[in-house]
Design a protein around this motif. Structure first.
Motif, PDB file in Angstrom:
ATOM      1  N   MET A   1       0.847  -1.179   0.000  1.00 42.95           N
ATOM      2  CA  MET A   1       0.000   0.000   0.000  1.00 42.95           C
ATOM      3  C   MET A   1       0.884   1.232   0.000  1.00 42.95           C
ATOM      4  N   ILE A   2       0.622   2.126  -0.937  1.00 45.80           N
ATOM      5  CA  ILE A   2       1.391   3.366  -1.042  1.00 45.80           C
ATOM      6  C   ILE A   2       0.526   4.524  -0.562  1.00 45.80           C
ATOM      7  N   VAL A   3       1.072   5.318   0.340  1.00 46.53           N
ATOM      8  CA  VAL A   3       0.365   6.471   0.876  1.00 46.53           C
ATOM      9  C   VAL A   3       1.274   7.688   0.752  1.00 46.53           C
ATOM     10  N   SER A   4       0.758   8.765   0.199  1.00 47.27           N
ATOM     11  CA  SER A   4       1.554   9.989   0.180  1.00 47.27           C
ATOM     12  C   SER A   4       1.257  10.787   1.434  1.00 47.27           C
ATOM     13  N   TYR A   5       2.290  11.360   1.996  1.00 48.53           N
ATOM     14  CA  TYR A   5       2.144  12.202   3.188  1.00 48.53           C
ATOM     15  C   TYR A   5       1.175  13.340   2.902  1.00 48.53           C
ATOM     16  N   GLU A   6       1.292  13.915   1.722  1.00 48.09           N
ATOM     17  CA  GLU A   6       0.461  15.068   1.373  1.00 48.09           C
ATOM     18  C   GLU A   6      -1.019  14.700   1.338  1.00 48.09           C
ATOM     19  N   ALA A   7      -1.336  13.507   0.801  1.00 52.11           N
ATOM     20  CA  ALA A   7      -2.732  13.065   0.766  1.00 52.11           C
ATOM     21  C   ALA A   7      -3.228  12.706   2.157  1.00 52.11           C
ATOM     22  N   MET A   8      -2.378  12.065   2.944  1.00 50.41           N
ATOM     23  CA  MET A   8      -2.781  11.664   4.291  1.00 50.41           C
ATOM     24  C   MET A   8      -3.082  12.865   5.166  1.00 50.41           C
ATOM     25  N   TYR A   9      -2.394  13.974   4.937  1.00 50.66           N
ATOM     26  CA  TYR A   9      -2.601  15.160   5.771  1.00 50.66           C
ATOM     27  C   TYR A   9      -3.725  16.046   5.243  1.00 50.66           C
ATOM     28  N   HIS A  10      -4.129  15.849   4.003  1.00 50.42           N
ATOM     29  CA  HIS A  10      -5.117  16.706   3.351  1.00 50.42           C
ATOM     30  C   HIS A  10      -6.488  16.576   4.024  1.00 50.42           C
ATOM     31  N   ALA A  11      -7.185  17.693   4.180  1.00 51.71           N
ATOM     32  CA  ALA A  11      -8.452  17.708   4.915  1.00 51.71           C
ATOM     33  C   ALA A  11      -9.497  16.783   4.312  1.00 51.71           C
ATOM     34  N   GLU A  12      -9.571  16.721   2.986  1.00 53.15           N
ATOM     35  CA  GLU A  12     -10.571  15.885   2.339  1.00 53.15           C
ATOM     36  C   GLU A  12     -10.032  14.501   1.985  1.00 53.15           C
ATOM     37  N   LYS A  13      -8.802  14.441   1.515  1.00 49.14           N
ATOM     38  CA  LYS A  13      -8.231  13.161   1.100  1.00 49.14           C
ATOM     39  C   LYS A  13      -7.804  12.305   2.290  1.00 49.14           C
ATOM     40  N   GLY A  14      -7.420  12.957   3.391  1.00 53.51           N
ATOM     41  CA  GLY A  14      -6.878  12.231   4.536  1.00 53.51           C
ATOM     42  C   GLY A  14      -7.784  11.150   5.085  1.00 53.51           C
ATOM     43  N   PRO A  15      -9.040  11.458   5.415  1.00 55.77           N
ATOM     44  CA  PRO A  15      -9.931  10.408   5.927  1.00 55.77           C
ATOM     45  C   PRO A  15     -10.100   9.249   4.954  1.00 55.77           C
ATOM     46  N   LYS A  16     -10.117   9.545   3.646  1.00 53.67           N
ATOM     47  CA  LYS A  16     -10.243   8.475   2.658  1.00 53.67           C
ATOM     48  C   LYS A  16      -8.992   7.597   2.643  1.00 53.67           C
ATOM     49  N   GLN A  17      -7.822   8.231   2.802  1.00 52.92           N
ATOM     50  CA  GLN A  17      -6.582   7.457   2.876  1.00 52.92           C
ATOM     51  C   GLN A  17      -6.572   6.575   4.114  1.00 52.92           C
ATOM     52  N   ALA A  18      -7.102   7.091   5.212  1.00 54.74           N
ATOM     53  CA  ALA A  18      -7.168   6.300   6.445  1.00 54.74           C
ATOM     54  C   ALA A  18      -8.073   5.091   6.253  1.00 54.74           C
ATOM     55  N   MET A  19      -9.172   5.248   5.505  1.00 53.39           N
ATOM     56  CA  MET A  19     -10.054   4.117   5.218  1.00 53.39           C
ATOM     57  C   MET A  19      -9.340   3.087   4.358  1.00 53.39           C
ATOM     58  N   ARG A  20      -8.574   3.548   3.367  1.00 49.09           N
ATOM     59  CA  ARG A  20      -7.774   2.618   2.554  1.00 49.09           C
ATOM     60  C   ARG A  20      -6.824   1.829   3.443  1.00 49.09           C
ATOM     61  N   LEU A  21      -6.213   2.527   4.377  1.00 50.80           N
ATOM     62  CA  LEU A  21      -5.276   1.891   5.298  1.00 50.80           C
ATOM     63  C   LEU A  21      -5.969   0.809   6.123  1.00 50.80           C
TER      64      LEU A  21
END
Length: 321
Positions: free
Chosen positions: A200-220
Motif C-alpha cells: 500500500m502506497i500512501v503519500s504524506y500530502e494526501a494523508m494530511y489533506h483535509a478531504e483526502k486524509g480520511p479516505k486514505q485512512a479508510m484505505r489503510l
C-alpha cells in the motif's frame, strides 16, 4: 477527559482557520499543547467514546498481541512515520514498533535502506510479505530529517527549536546529493520489495489533506484488515469512525508532535523556511522526473511523482533568473 477532548478539537479547527495570524496561532498551539498534556494524565485504559467535527469514534489504549506477523511500515526519514504509527494504532487498537521486529505488534516502522540496521525484507523476515510505504515530497522530507539530526547531535529535545539557518545551509550543501539519491534509492527499494497486492502506497500530502486524509485512512484500514498470521484476525475500527480517528491522530496529535519549521507546516515564529539553491532544485527536478518517467503509467505513483516534479519546477521559477 471528554470535555478537554472537545476543547482540543475546537482548537485544532481554529488553528486551521487562523494559520495566517502568527501571534494568535502561537497562542492557540501553546494552549492546545497544555490541554493535551492534561489529557494524557487523565486517560486511563478503558475505551472512551468521543465526538469531533469528523464524527464519533472510540479511543482505545493500543495493546500487544502475541503471534502477529507484522507489516513493514516503510518511509524515508522526515516523512511522517510517527503520524502513521499513531494512525495505525488508532484504527487497529494494536501497538506498533520501530526499527526492530516484534511478533506482538501490527506494524514495524523502518527507514531501511537509509538506516541499514532497521528491519528489512530477507530470509529472517520472509513471512513479512506486506508493506505500507509512506512517501513525502523529497525536499520537505530532507529538511525535516536535518532538523531531527540536528536535535540528536546537539542533545536537544525533538521539536524544541529551529536549527540555525547557517547549520541548515552548511548541512544541506554538504549532503544534498547523497540525500536526494538516498530518497530515490529508498523509493525504488520498497516499490520493488513486495507484490502490488501486498503493498500500500500512501503519500504524506494526501494523508494530511483535509478531504483526502480520511479516505486514505479508510484505505489503510481495509489494507490492514484480515489475517495477521497464526489465526489472528485484525479487525479495524468501523468505517464510519475512521474520519474521527484520522482527525485525532493526524490533525491533533501530529500537529502537536511534528516539525513545524517548514513552509507547509504551522509556524511557531520560525526565523526562516528551509530552502534550496536553484542548482539543487534543478538537480532534484531532473532526478524526480527520471523516476516519474519510469512510473508514469501507474495510476497512483504517476500523478504523485508528477506533482512532486511540477512543484519543484515552480520553486525554480520562483527563484527567478
Amino acid at each position: 477527559y471528554l470535555q478537554l477532548d472537545k476543547v482540543v478539537s475546537a482548537l485544532t479547527n481554529m488553528i486551521e482557520d487562523f494559520s495566517y495570524d502568527e501571534k494568535l496561532l502561537s497562542a492557540l498551539l501553546k494552549y492546545r499543547s497544555s490541554i493535551l498534556q492534561r489529557m494524557s494524565l487523565l486517560k486511563g485504559s478503558d475505551p472512551i467514546l468521543v465526538h469531533n467535527s469528523h464524527g464519533t469514534c472510540i479511543v482505545t489504549t493500543p495493546k500487544y498481541e502475541n503471534g502477529i506477523v507484522p507489516i513493514f511500515q516503510a518511509s524515508f526519514p522526515g516523512s511522517g512515520s510517527e503520524m502513521m504509527r499513531d494512525l495505525i494504532e488508532a484504527i487497529t487498537g494494536y501497538k506498533t514498533n520501530e526499527t526492530h521486529r516484534r511478533n506482538d505488534v501490527v506494524s514495524v516502522k523502518t527507514y531501511y535502506p537509509y538506516r541499514k540496521l532497521d528491519v528489512a525484507p530477507g530470509f529472517m523476515n520472509r513471512d513479512m510479505k506486506r508493506v505500507i510505504l509512506l512517501i513525502r515530497y523529497p525536499l520537505n522530507a530532507i529538511a525535516s530529517n536535518f532538523a531531527h539530526i540536528y536535535w540528536l547531535e546537539n542533545n536537544l529535545p525533538p521539536h524544541s527549536m529551529q536549527p540555525p539557518k547557517e547549520a541548515w545551509e552548511r548541512w544541506r550543501d554538504e549532503h544534498f546529493i547523497n540525500e536526494i539519491d538516498a530518497w530515490i534509492d529508498h523509493f525504488m527499494f520498497w516499490i520493488n520489495s513486495a507484490k502490488p497486492t501486498n503493498r500500500m502506497i500512501v503519500s504524506y500530502e494526501a494523508m494530511y489533506h483535509a478531504e483526502k486524509g480520511p479516505k486514505q485512512a479508510m484505505r489503510l484500514a481495509f489494507f490492514i484488515k484480515g489475517s495477521a498470521g497464526n489465526g489472528i484476525e485484525i479487525d479495524p475500527a468501523p468505517a464510519f469512525t475512521i474520519p474521527c480517528l484520522w482527525f485525532r491522530a493526524v490533525r491533533i496529535n501530529d500537529q502537536a508532535n511534528t516539525d513545524v519549521y517548514q513552509a507547509n507546516r504551522y509556524h511557531r515564529n520560525p526565523n526562516y523556511i528551509a530552502e534550496f539553491t536553484t542548482e539543487q532544485l534543478e538537480i532534484a527536478a531532473t532526478k524526480i522526473n527520471s523516476v516519474y518517467r519510469k512510473y508514469n503509467y501507474d495510476l497512483q505513483l504517476g500523478p504523485m511523482l508528477q506533482g512532486y516534479w511540477e512543484h519543484t519546477i515552480s520553486l525554480i521559477h520562483a527563484e527567478g533568473p
